[in-house]
Design a protein around this motif. Sequence first.
Motif, PDB file in Angstrom:
ATOM      1  N   MET A   1       0.829  -1.174   0.000  1.00 46.55           N
ATOM      2  CA  MET A   1       0.000   0.000   0.000  1.00 46.55           C
ATOM      3  C   MET A   1       0.881   1.248   0.000  1.00 46.55           C
ATOM      4  O   MET A   1       2.044   1.191   0.412  1.00 46.55           O
ATOM      5  CB  MET A   1      -0.950  -0.028   1.178  1.00 46.55           C
ATOM      6  CG  MET A   1      -0.321   0.227   2.527  1.00 46.55           C
ATOM      7  SD  MET A   1      -1.574   0.242   3.813  1.00 46.55           S
ATOM      8  CE  MET A   1      -0.734  -0.740   5.021  1.00 46.55           C
ATOM      9  N   LYS A   2       0.356   2.331  -0.472  1.00 47.23           N
ATOM     10  CA  LYS A   2       1.077   3.594  -0.519  1.00 47.23           C
ATOM     11  C   LYS A   2       1.316   4.092   0.910  1.00 47.23           C
ATOM     12  O   LYS A   2       0.475   3.917   1.778  1.00 47.23           O
ATOM     13  CB  LYS A   2       0.266   4.645  -1.283  1.00 47.23           C
ATOM     14  CG  LYS A   2       0.190   4.379  -2.751  1.00 47.23           C
ATOM     15  CD  LYS A   2       1.468   4.783  -3.413  1.00 47.23           C
ATOM     16  CE  LYS A   2       1.345   4.698  -4.902  1.00 47.23           C
ATOM     17  NZ  LYS A   2       2.611   4.735  -5.555  1.00 47.23           N
ATOM     18  N   PRO A   3       2.473   4.726   1.139  1.00 45.25           N
ATOM     19  CA  PRO A   3       2.738   5.262   2.473  1.00 45.25           C
ATOM     20  C   PRO A   3       1.829   6.449   2.774  1.00 45.25           C
ATOM     21  O   PRO A   3       1.476   7.207   1.867  1.00 45.25           O
ATOM     22  CB  PRO A   3       4.196   5.704   2.400  1.00 45.25           C
ATOM     23  CG  PRO A   3       4.431   5.970   0.947  1.00 45.25           C
ATOM     24  CD  PRO A   3       3.563   4.983   0.218  1.00 45.25           C
ATOM     25  N   THR A   4       1.468   6.597   4.032  1.00 49.42           N
ATOM     26  CA  THR A   4       0.660   7.746   4.428  1.00 49.42           C
ATOM     27  C   THR A   4       1.542   8.983   4.470  1.00 49.42           C
ATOM     28  O   THR A   4       2.778   8.895   4.520  1.00 49.42           O
ATOM     29  CB  THR A   4       0.036   7.539   5.826  1.00 49.42           C
ATOM     30  OG1 THR A   4       1.101   7.459   6.786  1.00 49.42           O
ATOM     31  CG2 THR A   4      -0.829   6.287   5.878  1.00 49.42           C
ATOM     32  N   VAL A  27       4.533   0.474   1.708  1.00 52.60           N
ATOM     33  CA  VAL A  27       4.753  -0.069   3.045  1.00 52.60           C
ATOM     34  C   VAL A  27       3.661  -1.079   3.348  1.00 52.60           C
ATOM     35  O   VAL A  27       2.546  -0.982   2.834  1.00 52.60           O
ATOM     36  CB  VAL A  27       4.767   1.021   4.144  1.00 52.60           C
ATOM     37  CG1 VAL A  27       5.968   1.929   4.014  1.00 52.60           C
ATOM     38  CG2 VAL A  27       3.486   1.819   4.138  1.00 52.60           C
ATOM     39  N   ASP A  28       3.998  -2.054   4.162  1.00 53.42           N
ATOM     40  CA  ASP A  28       3.038  -3.043   4.631  1.00 53.42           C
ATOM     41  C   ASP A  28       3.596  -3.596   5.932  1.00 53.42           C
ATOM     42  O   ASP A  28       4.618  -3.126   6.421  1.00 53.42           O
ATOM     43  CB  ASP A  28       2.827  -4.148   3.583  1.00 53.42           C
ATOM     44  CG  ASP A  28       1.440  -4.788   3.693  1.00 53.42           C
ATOM     45  OD1 ASP A  28       0.825  -4.709   4.771  1.00 53.42           O
ATOM     46  OD2 ASP A  28       0.991  -5.366   2.704  1.00 53.42           O
ATOM     47  N   ASP A  29       2.977  -4.598   6.466  1.00 54.72           N
ATOM     48  CA  ASP A  29       3.403  -5.158   7.739  1.00 54.72           C
ATOM     49  C   ASP A  29       4.854  -5.647   7.656  1.00 54.72           C
ATOM     50  O   ASP A  29       5.139  -6.634   6.987  1.00 54.72           O
ATOM     51  CB  ASP A  29       2.468  -6.314   8.120  1.00 54.72           C
ATOM     52  CG  ASP A  29       2.717  -6.818   9.515  1.00 54.72           C
ATOM     53  OD1 ASP A  29       3.154  -6.022  10.375  1.00 54.72           O
ATOM     54  OD2 ASP A  29       2.490  -8.012   9.754  1.00 54.72           O
ATOM     55  N   VAL A  64      12.514   1.870   7.188  1.00 51.19           N
ATOM     56  CA  VAL A  64      11.082   2.096   6.974  1.00 51.19           C
ATOM     57  C   VAL A  64      10.290   0.846   7.361  1.00 51.19           C
ATOM     58  O   VAL A  64       9.317   0.915   8.114  1.00 51.19           O
ATOM     59  CB  VAL A  64      10.787   2.516   5.521  1.00 51.19           C
ATOM     60  CG1 VAL A  64       9.285   2.582   5.267  1.00 51.19           C
ATOM     61  CG2 VAL A  64      11.457   3.853   5.203  1.00 51.19           C
ATOM     62  N   ALA A  65      10.710  -0.313   6.863  1.00 51.07           N
ATOM     63  CA  ALA A  65       9.984  -1.561   7.143  1.00 51.07           C
ATOM     64  C   ALA A  65       9.934  -1.857   8.633  1.00 51.07           C
ATOM     65  O   ALA A  65       8.905  -2.295   9.155  1.00 51.07           O
ATOM     66  CB  ALA A  65      10.641  -2.726   6.405  1.00 51.07           C
ATOM     67  N   ALA A  66      11.033  -1.619   9.324  1.00 53.55           N
ATOM     68  CA  ALA A  66      11.127  -1.976  10.736  1.00 53.55           C
ATOM     69  C   ALA A  66      10.508  -0.940  11.666  1.00 53.55           C
ATOM     70  O   ALA A  66      10.198  -1.260  12.817  1.00 53.55           O
ATOM     71  CB  ALA A  66      12.592  -2.190  11.119  1.00 53.55           C
ATOM     72  N   GLU A  94      13.599  -3.618  -1.767  1.00 53.65           N
ATOM     73  CA  GLU A  94      12.479  -4.189  -1.029  1.00 53.65           C
ATOM     74  C   GLU A  94      13.013  -4.867   0.219  1.00 53.65           C
ATOM     75  O   GLU A  94      13.910  -5.712   0.130  1.00 53.65           O
ATOM     76  CB  GLU A  94      11.732  -5.215  -1.871  1.00 53.65           C
ATOM     77  CG  GLU A  94      10.878  -4.601  -2.946  1.00 53.65           C
ATOM     78  CD  GLU A  94      10.041  -5.646  -3.654  1.00 53.65           C
ATOM     79  OE1 GLU A  94       8.872  -5.838  -3.272  1.00 53.65           O
ATOM     80  OE2 GLU A  94      10.590  -6.277  -4.578  1.00 53.65           O
ATOM     81  N   ALA A  95      12.471  -4.487   1.364  1.00 52.97           N
ATOM     82  CA  ALA A  95      12.864  -5.070   2.643  1.00 52.97           C
ATOM     83  C   ALA A  95      11.786  -6.041   3.100  1.00 52.97           C
ATOM     84  O   ALA A  95      10.619  -5.673   3.227  1.00 52.97           O
ATOM     85  CB  ALA A  95      13.050  -3.971   3.691  1.00 52.97           C
ATOM     86  N   PHE A  96      12.204  -7.270   3.319  1.00 53.80           N
ATOM     87  CA  PHE A  96      11.305  -8.344   3.762  1.00 53.80           C
ATOM     88  C   PHE A  96      11.710  -8.794   5.154  1.00 53.80           C
ATOM     89  O   PHE A  96      12.883  -9.133   5.369  1.00 53.80           O
ATOM     90  CB  PHE A  96      11.400  -9.555   2.823  1.00 53.80           C
ATOM     91  CG  PHE A  96      11.135  -9.244   1.376  1.00 53.80           C
ATOM     92  CD1 PHE A  96       9.840  -9.238   0.890  1.00 53.80           C
ATOM     93  CD2 PHE A  96      12.186  -8.964   0.505  1.00 53.80           C
ATOM     94  CE1 PHE A  96       9.600  -8.967  -0.453  1.00 53.80           C
ATOM     95  CE2 PHE A  96      11.952  -8.690  -0.833  1.00 53.80           C
ATOM     96  CZ  PHE A  96      10.651  -8.685  -1.313  1.00 53.80           C
TER      97      PHE A  96
END
Length: 130
Positions: A1-4, A27-29, A64-66, A94-96
Amino acid sequence: MKPTEETVKLFEKDRFATCNGAVIDEVDDHYAKCSLRIEDNHRNAMGAVMGGVYFTLADFAFAVAANWQQIGTVSLNSDIAYLGSARGDRLTAEAFCMKNGRTTSYYRIEVKDAEDRLVVVVNTTGYKTA
């Protein structure tokens, strides 16, 4: 989803990455996708993208992901593998999240070029300070 707008504003404070062109795309979970347009100032004396550019973008995607859901995770350790030189004018990271424990986390960050070729892999262990 797009970042807020709130997420974008929060990570604008990550000045080294953002002043060098890094932006948040998704960004996502415990996930983030960030990108950077390659410019002349990103290149080394041989004309290739500097290694630090790849790492900066990967580190930004990890941050960002964390942290976009809850601030407090820092990088404890990172290792980087350069698999090839970027082609084109864009990098995407991409951070997984591979593991999200009580105090530590582990992320794999893949950096691809404009031709969608994997050029860098970064593995980062995060530590939760909060």
